[in-house]
Design a protein around this motif. Sequence first.
Motif, short mmCIF file in Angstrom:
data_model
loop_
_atom_site.label_atom_id
_atom_site.label_comp_id
_atom_site.label_asym_id
_atom_site.label_seq_id
_atom_site.Cartn_x
_atom_site.Cartn_y
_atom_site.Cartn_z
N LEU A 1 -13.70 -9.92 -30.81
CA LEU A 1 -13.05 -10.13 -29.63
C LEU A 1 -13.31 -11.47 -28.90
CD1 LEU A 1 -13.44 -6.62 -27.93
CD2 LEU A 1 -11.47 -7.60 -28.68
N GLU A 2 -12.25 -11.88 -28.67
CA GLU A 2 -12.28 -13.46 -28.15
C GLU A 2 -12.76 -13.37 -26.59
OE1 GLU A 2 -8.99 -12.95 -28.80
OE2 GLU A 2 -9.32 -13.06 -30.94
N PRO A 3 -13.37 -13.94 -26.13
CA PRO A 3 -14.09 -14.12 -24.71
C PRO A 3 -12.90 -13.89 -23.81
CG PRO A 3 -14.27 -16.50 -25.44
CD PRO A 3 -13.77 -15.33 -26.64
N LEU A 4 -13.13 -13.26 -22.33
CA LEU A 4 -12.01 -13.02 -21.58
C LEU A 4 -11.29 -14.29 -21.27
CD1 LEU A 4 -13.82 -10.73 -18.72
CD2 LEU A 4 -11.55 -10.60 -19.59
N VAL A 5 -9.99 -14.22 -21.33
CA VAL A 5 -9.31 -15.35 -20.86
C VAL A 5 -9.48 -15.34 -19.23
CG1 VAL A 5 -7.00 -16.17 -20.81
CG2 VAL A 5 -7.58 -14.74 -22.81
N VAL B 1 -6.24 -15.85 -16.28
CA VAL B 1 -5.53 -14.90 -15.86
C VAL B 1 -5.88 -13.62 -15.42
CG1 VAL B 1 -3.76 -15.78 -17.42
CG2 VAL B 1 -5.15 -13.68 -18.08
N GLU C 1 -15.40 -4.41 -20.15
CA GLU C 1 -15.00 -5.59 -20.53
C GLU C 1 -14.37 -5.67 -21.80
OE1 GLU C 1 -17.21 -9.62 -20.32
OE2 GLU C 1 -17.18 -8.72 -18.09
N VAL D 1 -10.69 -4.73 -21.44
CA VAL D 1 -9.83 -5.64 -20.81
C VAL D 1 -9.66 -6.94 -21.78
CG1 VAL D 1 -9.78 -7.43 -19.02
CG2 VAL D 1 -10.57 -5.15 -18.58
N ARG D 2 -10.46 -7.16 -22.54
CA ARG D 2 -10.36 -8.01 -23.72
C ARG D 2 -9.16 -7.83 -24.63
NH1 ARG D 2 -16.49 -9.96 -24.82
NH2 ARG D 2 -16.83 -10.65 -22.82
N LEU D 3 -9.52 -6.48 -25.11
CA LEU D 3 -8.42 -6.08 -26.05
C LEU D 3 -7.06 -6.22 -25.40
CD1 LEU D 3 -9.82 -2.81 -27.44
CD2 LEU D 3 -8.83 -4.75 -28.86
N GLN E 1 -5.99 -7.83 -23.18
CA GLN E 1 -5.57 -9.33 -23.08
C GLN E 1 -4.83 -10.22 -24.26
OE1 GLN E 1 -8.78 -11.29 -20.89
NE2 GLN E 1 -7.59 -11.14 -18.68
N ARG E 2 -5.69 -9.58 -25.37
CA ARG E 2 -5.43 -10.09 -26.62
C ARG E 2 -4.13 -9.48 -27.11
NH1 ARG E 2 -9.19 -9.08 -31.28
NH2 ARG E 2 -8.20 -7.00 -31.50
N LEU F 1 0.97 -12.35 -21.60
CA LEU F 1 -0.02 -12.47 -21.08
C LEU F 1 0.00 -12.97 -19.64
CD1 LEU F 1 -3.11 -12.07 -21.10
CD2 LEU F 1 -3.33 -14.19 -22.26
N ALA G 1 0.63 -10.92 -16.74
CA ALA G 1 -0.53 -9.81 -16.38
C ALA G 1 -0.82 -9.31 -14.85
CB ALA G 1 -1.88 -10.35 -16.62
N ASP G 2 -0.42 -10.06 -14.00
CA ASP G 2 -0.68 -9.87 -12.76
C ASP G 2 0.62 -9.41 -12.11
OD1 ASP G 2 -3.36 -9.67 -12.62
OD2 ASP G 2 -3.69 -11.72 -12.04
#
Lengths: 366, 285
Positions: free
Chosen positions: A11-15, A18, B123, B126-128, B130-131, B139, B142-143
Motif C-alpha cells: 500500500l502506498e502511504p496515505l494521500v 485529500v 489506516e 483508508v489507504r485501500l 484512496q487507492r 479521488l 473524496a470529501d
Amino acid sequence: MKVKPIVERPLEPLVEAVAPATLPGLRFPWPRVLIGMAVVVVLALVAASLGSVSIPLGDAVRIGLDRLPGIEFTGDWPQSWETILWQLRFPRVILAVMVGASLGLAGATYQGVFRNPLADPYLIGVAAGAGLGATVVLVSPIPTYVGGFSLVPIAAFIGGLLAITVAYGVSHIDGSTPVTVLILAGVAMASLASAITTFLMIVVSPDVRPILWWLLGTFNGSTWKDVWILVPYFVLAAVVILPHARILNVLQLDRWQATQLGVNVERTNLVLLVAASLATAAAVSVSGLILFVGLIAPHIVRLIWGPNHRALLPMAMVVGGGFLVLADLGARMVLQPQEIPIGVITALCGAPFFIYLLRRARRWRV
Amino acid sequence: MGALNNNGRAPMLAIQDLRFSYKDEPVLNGVTMAVGHGEVVGVVGPNGAGKSTLLGLISGILVSKSGRIAIDGHDVAQISPRERAAMVAVVPQSPVFPGNFTALELVLMGRTPHMRLLQWESESDVRLAQRAMEETGCLSLADRRVDNLSGGERQRLLVARALVQEAPLVLLDEPTANLDLAHQTGVLDLVQQTQASRGGSVLMAIHDLSLAAQYCDRLVFLHEGLVFADGPPGQVITEDIVRLVYGADVTVITHPVMGTPVVLPVAGRMNAVSTAGHTNGKLSS
C-alpha cells in the motif's frame, strides 16, 4: 474462511492532500462525548441545587462529593440539605439523565433501522405499548417484584415489542416500510395502548390524576430504586447498540446494497430493534411516557454533527440526557410549588419541532 | 468450456440448474453456466430474460429454492453474507445513496465484509479506499457529499467500492444504463483496467450487445429462463441467435477498429420475427 486478495500489492502511504474531512468521522468522537458528558454533569448539579429549597451550587457539589470514598468535606450545611439532595434530587436528576439518554439512543436507533428520520419511541407505538405492559403489572394482582427483581420493565418490554410488531407488520409492504404508514400505524397503536392503560387505571382507582402523570411522564417521587431498575437495561442497550454504529451507516444504503456488502440485514435489524425497545421499555417503566425526546435529541445531533452514527449514537444519549434534566427542572419550577408532568415541557418543544421536520421531509419525499 | 476445467480448481462461479420464480411467474428455468478465474463474462438477453434475477441470486439478495450456486467452490447456501461479500462485490444499477455521507465514506463501506463488529476502519483500509478512488479517477471527490454527484461520478464511486471489497468476482448490473456515450465505455474501461487486469473475474448483465462484445471474453444469452447460447462474442453474436432471442431483425457487421461483432437493428422489422423466436432449442458453441 479466509479469502485471499487477488493481487497482493504494497500500500502506498496515505494521500495526505485529500480527505481530511472524512477521517475524523471514522473515529469514536471521544472529545465531543466527554465534553458533552461534562456539560450534562454540570446541568444536573445546577438542577439539583434549584427547587423549593434553594441550595448554593458550591454546597450541592460538596454534599455530592462528600459521599464519594476518600473525599471528606467538613461542611456547615444543614442536615436537611443533605437529605433533600441525596434522597430526592440526586436520584431524580440521575434518573432524568439516564431516561433521556435511553430515549435518545432508542430514537436514533429506530431512525437508523427504519431509515426514517421521523421514527421515535412514542410515534412508532413502542413507548405506549410499554406503558400498557407496565400498567398491567402495576394494577393487576401480579407481583411487582419477584425476589428483589422488578417485573415492570419486563412487562413493559413485552408490551413495547407487541406494539412495534403490529405497527411494523401493518406498514411493511413488499420489502419496504413507507414512512408515513409506519408513523400512522404507530400513533394508532399508541392511542389504543393509552386508552387501555387509562381504562385499567380507572378500574383500579377512580382518581384520574395518576393517569395524567403516567401518560405525560414525571420524575416526581423518583428514588434510587428506580435508578437501579433502569441501570442494567440502560447498560445492556448501550453495549449492544453503540458498536453497531458502523453497520448502521451501511444500513442507510438500501437493504440490497447492505446485503451485498456482507451485512446480515434481518438479524442486525432485529438485534437493534430489540435493544432499542428494551431501553424504551425500561425508561417508560420508571418515568411514564415522555414524548418526543427520542425525536429531538438525535435531530439536534444531526443538525450539528451530521448523520454519521459513530457520533450520532453517543451524542444522542448525551443530548437526550441533558435535555431531560432541563425539562425536569422546568416541570418543577414553572408553576412552583405545583409540579407539572415533564411531558408537557417535552411536547411543547417537540411537537413544533416535529412539524418543522415534516415540512422539511416533504422535500425528501420520505 | 475451459472455464469449467481449471486445472482441477473449482471455477470462480459455477451455477447448476438454477431455478427461480417471482410468486407463480417462473423467471429462471434451470440455468447452468460458469465463470472462470480471471474471465469477463456478459449475460445478455431481452428485458425480463432474468439477467438481474441471476445477479441477485449470486449476490444473495434473492434466494433460490432449486439449483446450486458455488463461488470458488463454496455453496452460497452454506456461507454467511459476510463470507459471500468477501468473494462477490456488486456494482448495482441504480442504488439508493443516502445523502450526507462523503464519497470516501461510501467507498470505505466496501470494507464491511473484512471487518468484525467491534472493528473500525484502520489506516490501511483508508489507504485501500484512496487507492481504489485514484484508480477509478474519483479521488478528488473524496470529501464531496455523494448526493451532489453526477451519474458518471457515482458509477466511479461504486466501482471503487467494489474494488476495496477485494472480491475475486465483481458483478455489474447494467453498468451502462443511464449513462451517456462517453461514460458507457468509461465505466467498462475502468472495470477492465482494474478488476480484470489484476486477475479478478467479472460477470455483467448488459443490454448493449456491441459493447458487451468488446469487453467480454464470453457471452451467455438468456432466453425464457434458459441459457440459449454460450460462447465467445464472435461465435454467438449471429443474426440468427439475436433474432431468436430478441425477436428483432438485425444485421451483424464487424467493428472496423475492434474487430468485434456489432449489432445493427433494422428499422421496421421488429414484428416480422417476434413470433418466430420461440424455439426452445439450445445453441452452444
